[in-house]
Design an enzyme around this catalytic site. Structure first.
Site, PDB file in Angstrom:
ATOM      1  N   HIS A   6       0.831  -1.194   0.000  1.00  0.00           N
ATOM      2  CA  HIS A   6       0.000   0.000   0.000  1.00  0.00           C
ATOM      3  C   HIS A   6       0.873   1.254   0.000  1.00  0.00           C
ATOM      4  O   HIS A   6       0.579   2.232  -0.711  1.00  0.00           O
ATOM      5  CB  HIS A   6      -0.926   0.002   1.215  1.00  0.00           C
ATOM      6  CG  HIS A   6      -1.753   1.251   1.337  1.00  0.00           C
ATOM      7  ND1 HIS A   6      -2.794   1.529   0.493  1.00  0.00           N
ATOM      8  CD2 HIS A   6      -1.658   2.310   2.183  1.00  0.00           C
ATOM      9  CE1 HIS A   6      -3.328   2.702   0.817  1.00  0.00           C
ATOM     10  NE2 HIS A   6      -2.644   3.200   1.839  1.00  0.00           N
ATOM     11  N   ASP A  28      -3.685   6.039  10.076  1.00  0.00           N
ATOM     12  CA  ASP A  28      -4.996   6.440  10.558  1.00  0.00           C
ATOM     13  C   ASP A  28      -5.190   6.287  12.054  1.00  0.00           C
ATOM     14  O   ASP A  28      -6.248   6.632  12.581  1.00  0.00           O
ATOM     15  CB  ASP A  28      -6.101   5.681   9.809  1.00  0.00           C
ATOM     16  CG  ASP A  28      -5.999   4.178   9.995  1.00  0.00           C
ATOM     17  OD1 ASP A  28      -5.126   3.712  10.751  1.00  0.00           O
ATOM     18  OD2 ASP A  28      -6.798   3.447   9.364  1.00  0.00           O
ATOM     19  N   ASP A  29      -4.180   5.806  12.770  1.00  0.00           N
ATOM     20  CA  ASP A  29      -4.299   5.678  14.220  1.00  0.00           C
ATOM     21  C   ASP A  29      -3.315   6.597  14.939  1.00  0.00           C
ATOM     22  O   ASP A  29      -2.879   6.313  16.048  1.00  0.00           O
ATOM     23  CB  ASP A  29      -4.093   4.226  14.667  1.00  0.00           C
ATOM     24  CG  ASP A  29      -2.720   3.677  14.274  1.00  0.00           C
ATOM     25  OD1 ASP A  29      -1.976   4.394  13.573  1.00  0.00           O
ATOM     26  OD2 ASP A  29      -2.395   2.545  14.665  1.00  0.00           O
ATOM     27  N   ASP A 105       9.785  -0.664   6.893  1.00  0.00           N
ATOM     28  CA  ASP A 105      10.466   0.170   7.881  1.00  0.00           C
ATOM     29  C   ASP A 105      11.826  -0.415   8.283  1.00  0.00           C
ATOM     30  O   ASP A 105      12.832   0.295   8.336  1.00  0.00           O
ATOM     31  CB  ASP A 105       9.586   0.404   9.112  1.00  0.00           C
ATOM     32  CG  ASP A 105       8.910  -0.862   9.618  1.00  0.00           C
ATOM     33  OD1 ASP A 105       9.059  -1.927   8.999  1.00  0.00           O
ATOM     34  OD2 ASP A 105       8.212  -0.784  10.646  1.00  0.00           O
ATOM     35  N   SER A 136       2.925  -4.871  16.922  1.00  0.00           N
ATOM     36  CA  SER A 136       3.925  -5.888  17.255  1.00  0.00           C
ATOM     37  C   SER A 136       3.429  -6.827  18.345  1.00  0.00           C
ATOM     38  O   SER A 136       4.148  -7.160  19.285  1.00  0.00           O
ATOM     39  CB  SER A 136       5.230  -5.221  17.684  1.00  0.00           C
ATOM     40  OG  SER A 136       5.816  -4.541  16.615  1.00  0.00           O
TER      41      SER A 136
END
Length: 290
Positions: A6, A28-29, A105, A136
């Protein structure tokens, strides 16, 4: 890893199709501080001018209240923080053609992709993640739920970013660490919230570690994140982790030279004792905080 795919699609749209020069990446969080955009507006010219920088981030991995004090303090870090960060057209042109299919990442933190470049990060976070699912498997939840989000109040238009340029920052940082007297973990742990014993003046101080395992022991004892990625402790610059007790600044610094390109603290002779084998192998989850 759907998340990595994405990212690749979204970044391709922003830079390849729409031609933007910069994009701030948020999920979005994430909640942002009142001065989130002012902070980025102040730091972006530095990112464009200093080729030794990878990105600007809004997040501080050791940003719990007991470890931070100054909302206007900003640092260089060899650890890519994420959670509110800038991608540039220039960086996307380099990374886009080889963007990974999973775990983007950690991939970005690898020496071959980071290429010795540092990130800019604040002492007090300008982003806060309130997500639970995908974090995680709860590995970092105890740190994240206590993260301090800046309340604003800093006039970033007055901030002198030239002090963060590598040619100015590095000599000043090295001198500060070298001048800091040595203290023990027990001394730091016993200090009050103000960072000093009664009647003692506040001054920079230093704790030294001799290998990776030694660093992890110190970090755990002080409630800091003990994890390394690609051999770099979270928030570290040149192997040195900076934190506060009240207004007083402390450094956790290696006693040995580290590789100037990778900034990995894992070097021959300083690996430390082997870690105990896990009870069972676990598959790394597709996490938003890694």
């Amino acid at each position: 890893d759907i998340l990595a795919q994405h990212y690749a699609w979204a970044l391709g749209q922003l830079f390849d199709s729409l031609g933007f020069d910069h994009a701030i990446i948020l999920e979005d969080d994430i909640e942002i501080a009142p001065d989130f955009f002012d902070y980025f507006a102040a730091m972006l010219p530095l990112l464009d001018q200093d080729p030794s920088l990878l990105t600007i981030s809004a997040f501080a991995d050791n940003g719990q209240p007991q470890h931070v004090h100054d909302p206007s303090a900003v640092y260089r870090s060899d650890f890519f923080p994420g959670l509110g960060w800038v991608m540039t057209q220039r960086l996307w042109s380099e990374l886009g053609p080889k963007w990974p299919k999973a775990f983007w990442d950690d991939w970005l933190r690898e020496p071959a992709n980071r290429r010795g470049r540092a990130s800019i990060r604040p002492e007090v976070s300008r982003s806060y993640t309130y997500g639970v699912k995908g974090v995680s498997s709860g590995q970092f939840s105890s740190f994240l739920k206590n993260m301090e989000l800046s309340k604003g109040g800093v006039d970033w238009s007055l901030y002198d970013v030239t002090a963060l340029r590598k040619d100015q920052y590095d000599p000043a940082f090295a001198a500060a660490v070298a001048a800091a007297p040595e203290v023990s973990v027990g001394t730091v742990a016993s200090l009050s919230g103000g960072g000093t014993s009664p009647g003692e003046a506040c001054a920079d101080r230093k704790l030294s570690y001799e290998h990776k395992g030694d660093f992890e022991r110190i970090a755990k004892a002080l409630g800091l994140m003990p994890e390394l990625k690609a051999g770099v402790p979270r928030t570290a610059y040149q192997g040195i982790v900076t934190f506060r007790r009240g207004p007083c600044r402390f450094y956790i610094a290696p006693t040995y030279a580290i590789n100037p390109e990778t900034q990995s603290v894992i070097v021959p002779g300083h690996e430390g004792p082997p870690s105990p084998a896990p009870a069972q192998q676990q598959v790394r989850p597709s996490s938003r905080y890694l």
